[in-house]
Design a protein around this motif. Structure first.
Motif, PDB file in Angstrom:
ATOM      1  N   ARG A  12       0.297  -1.149   0.101  1.00  0.00           N
ATOM      2  CA  ARG A  12       0.221   0.034  -0.146  1.00  0.00           C
ATOM      3  C   ARG A  12       0.772   1.488  -0.334  1.00  0.00           C
ATOM      4  NH1 ARG A  12      -3.773  -2.895   3.946  1.00  0.00           N
ATOM      5  NH2 ARG A  12      -2.364  -1.988   5.254  1.00  0.00           N
ATOM      6  N   SER A  13       2.074   1.574   0.382  1.00  0.00           N
ATOM      7  CA  SER A  13       3.107   2.476   0.838  1.00  0.00           C
ATOM      8  C   SER A  13       3.831   2.978  -0.566  1.00  0.00           C
ATOM      9  CB  SER A  13       4.116   2.044   1.872  1.00  0.00           C
ATOM     10  OG  SER A  13       5.421   3.110   1.987  1.00  0.00           O
ATOM     11  N   ARG A  16       0.876   4.501  -2.360  1.00  0.00           N
ATOM     12  CA  ARG A  16       0.271   5.826  -2.019  1.00  0.00           C
ATOM     13  C   ARG A  16       1.659   6.485  -3.224  1.00  0.00           C
ATOM     14  NH1 ARG A  16       1.923   5.240   2.619  1.00  0.00           N
ATOM     15  NH2 ARG A  16       0.051   4.061   3.175  1.00  0.00           N
ATOM     16  N   THR A  23      -2.188  -5.856  -9.262  1.00  0.00           N
ATOM     17  CA  THR A  23      -2.221  -7.032  -8.594  1.00  0.00           C
ATOM     18  C   THR A  23      -2.033  -8.148  -7.686  1.00  0.00           C
ATOM     19  OG1 THR A  23      -3.932  -6.820  -7.306  1.00  0.00           O
ATOM     20  CG2 THR A  23      -2.480  -4.773  -7.086  1.00  0.00           C
ATOM     21  N   GLN A  32      -6.890  -9.798  -1.229  1.00  0.00           N
ATOM     22  CA  GLN A  32      -7.161  -9.196  -2.712  1.00  0.00           C
ATOM     23  C   GLN A  32      -8.523  -8.517  -1.515  1.00  0.00           C
ATOM     24  OE1 GLN A  32      -5.050  -8.430  -5.437  1.00  0.00           O
ATOM     25  NE2 GLN A  32      -3.111  -9.594  -4.780  1.00  0.00           N
ATOM     26  N   SER A  69     -11.701   3.629   5.184  1.00  0.00           N
ATOM     27  CA  SER A  69     -10.715   2.546   5.936  1.00  0.00           C
ATOM     28  C   SER A  69     -12.087   1.597   5.969  1.00  0.00           C
ATOM     29  CB  SER A  69      -9.851   2.395   6.978  1.00  0.00           C
ATOM     30  OG  SER A  69      -9.827   2.977   8.037  1.00  0.00           O
ATOM     31  N   PHE A  73      -9.072  -3.254   5.487  1.00  0.00           N
ATOM     32  CA  PHE A  73      -8.400  -2.918   4.844  1.00  0.00           C
ATOM     33  C   PHE A  73      -7.715  -1.594   6.213  1.00  0.00           C
ATOM     34  CE2 PHE A  73      -6.945   1.002   2.125  1.00  0.00           C
ATOM     35  CZ  PHE A  73      -6.414  -0.461   1.380  1.00  0.00           C
ATOM     36  N   GLY A  75      -5.478   0.824   5.326  1.00  0.00           N
ATOM     37  CA  GLY A  75      -4.885   2.106   4.553  1.00  0.00           C
ATOM     38  C   GLY A  75      -5.819   3.306   4.584  1.00  0.00           C
ATOM     39  N   ASP A  80      -4.723   4.629  -1.446  1.00  0.00           N
ATOM     40  CA  ASP A  80      -3.389   2.686  -0.748  1.00  0.00           C
ATOM     41  C   ASP A  80      -3.783   2.159  -2.073  1.00  0.00           C
ATOM     42  OD1 ASP A  80      -2.733   4.804   0.478  1.00  0.00           O
ATOM     43  OD2 ASP A  80      -2.945   3.104   2.430  1.00  0.00           O
ATOM     44  N   LEU A  81      -4.462   1.794  -3.550  1.00  0.00           N
ATOM     45  CA  LEU A  81      -4.517   0.958  -3.946  1.00  0.00           C
ATOM     46  C   LEU A  81      -3.392   1.611  -5.789  1.00  0.00           C
ATOM     47  CD1 LEU A  81      -7.252   1.020  -2.057  1.00  0.00           C
ATOM     48  CD2 LEU A  81      -8.196   0.023  -4.361  1.00  0.00           C
ATOM     49  N   ALA A 247      -7.444  -3.351  -3.794  1.00  0.00           N
ATOM     50  CA  ALA A 247      -6.965  -3.579  -1.971  1.00  0.00           C
ATOM     51  C   ALA A 247      -6.344  -4.904  -1.912  1.00  0.00           C
ATOM     52  CB  ALA A 247      -8.539  -2.782  -2.003  1.00  0.00           C
TER      53      ALA A 247
END
Length: 259
Positions: A12-13, A16, A23, A32, A69, A73, A75, A80-81, A247
């Motif tokens: 997610r980082s 972002r 994914t 996911q 959030s 999830f 994040g 964060d997707l 996600a």
């Protein structure tokens, strides 16, 4: 970068920070999910649509109105997707990497099961997953299979496709049937024309993959189905994930596996 070894927070980082990628194969062992966020006044219709069409739209989590959030999830659903699709009046009008500028206070976020969740189990059972081999997105198709309408929502089922060697079809069915919360067993095996797909080489979403001699196409319900309903029904506003750009939740895959 070994994307399979990343934790959900690490993945997610990266998203972002602007990384954009399908994914499939990311964060091995972590679930996911599909994202669809609709205005509060449409949330009941979407929940009912999902309840009436559980194979294509298995609900994993629902956020509070305005929340970014959920329990699954940790994040920020706006950033964060890897990519988002914005819908207005039933049309996809924008594809964005950051949804903060378009997110609304009245949105209710739904996280729905994704078949990427059972792909590690397929690989461990010796069943190849072609789009992971190729490093591409999974192919997804609109079908002639109608969903059961709910309130203002109606539309066709969307399916994902994976070609499987004929000898391994029973294994693929058996493995995925143990994951009903993330679409479960295939909805169709074999001739795509029987479910209204004219050309496997021209998916409606995602990327085409090679179907080799001796392989049979298997089709699973797909969590892009409610986005197809948003388009078919002319929903005034919604935000979803860009198909295949999911996600990545903080739940483990085995949470959704039957014994």
């Amino acid at each position: 970068m070994d994307v399979a070894a990343l934790t959900p927070a690490e993945a997610r980082s990266r998203f972002r920070e602007g990384l954009r990628a399908p994914t499939a194969g990311w964060c091995r062992g972590w679930t996911q999910a599909n994202l669809l966020a609709v205005p509060r006044e449409l949330a009941y219709d979407l929940l009912l649509f999902a309840q009436r069409n559980p194979v294509a739209c298995p609900v994993l989590d629902v956020g509070d109105p305005g929340a970014v959030s959920t329990g699954l999830f940790g994040g920020d659903l706006r950033t964060d997707l890897p990519a988002y699709q914005v819908y207005e009046r039933g049309r996809a009008v924008a594809d964005v990497a950051d949804a903060r500028d378009v997110w609304r206070e009245d949105l209710v976020a739904f996280l729905l099961g994704c078949s990427f969740t059972f792909e590690d189990a397929l690989l461990r059972a010796g069943v190849p997953v072609r789009h992971i081999e190729a490093g591409t997105n999974v192919p997804m198709y609109l079908t002639s299979l109608p969903c059961r309408p709910a309130g203002s929502l109606s539309g066709p089922m969307v399916v994902s496709m994976r070609p499987v060697p004929a000898s391994l079809v029973p294994a693929a069915v058996r493995v995925t049937a143990r994951y009903p919360a993330v679409h479960g067993a295939p909805v169709h095996v074999g001739d795509p024309a029987e479910i209204g797909i004219a050309d496997l080489g021209a998916p409606d979403f995602g990327d085409p993959v090679e179907v080799r001699a001796g392989e049979i196409p298997l089709f699973w319900g797909c969590g892009v189905t409610p986005q197809a309903a948003v388009m078919a029904s002319g929903v005034p506003f919604a935000i979803g994930h860009l198909p295949g750009h999911m996600a990545i939740t903080d739940a483990r895959d085995d949470r959704f596996q039957l014994p």
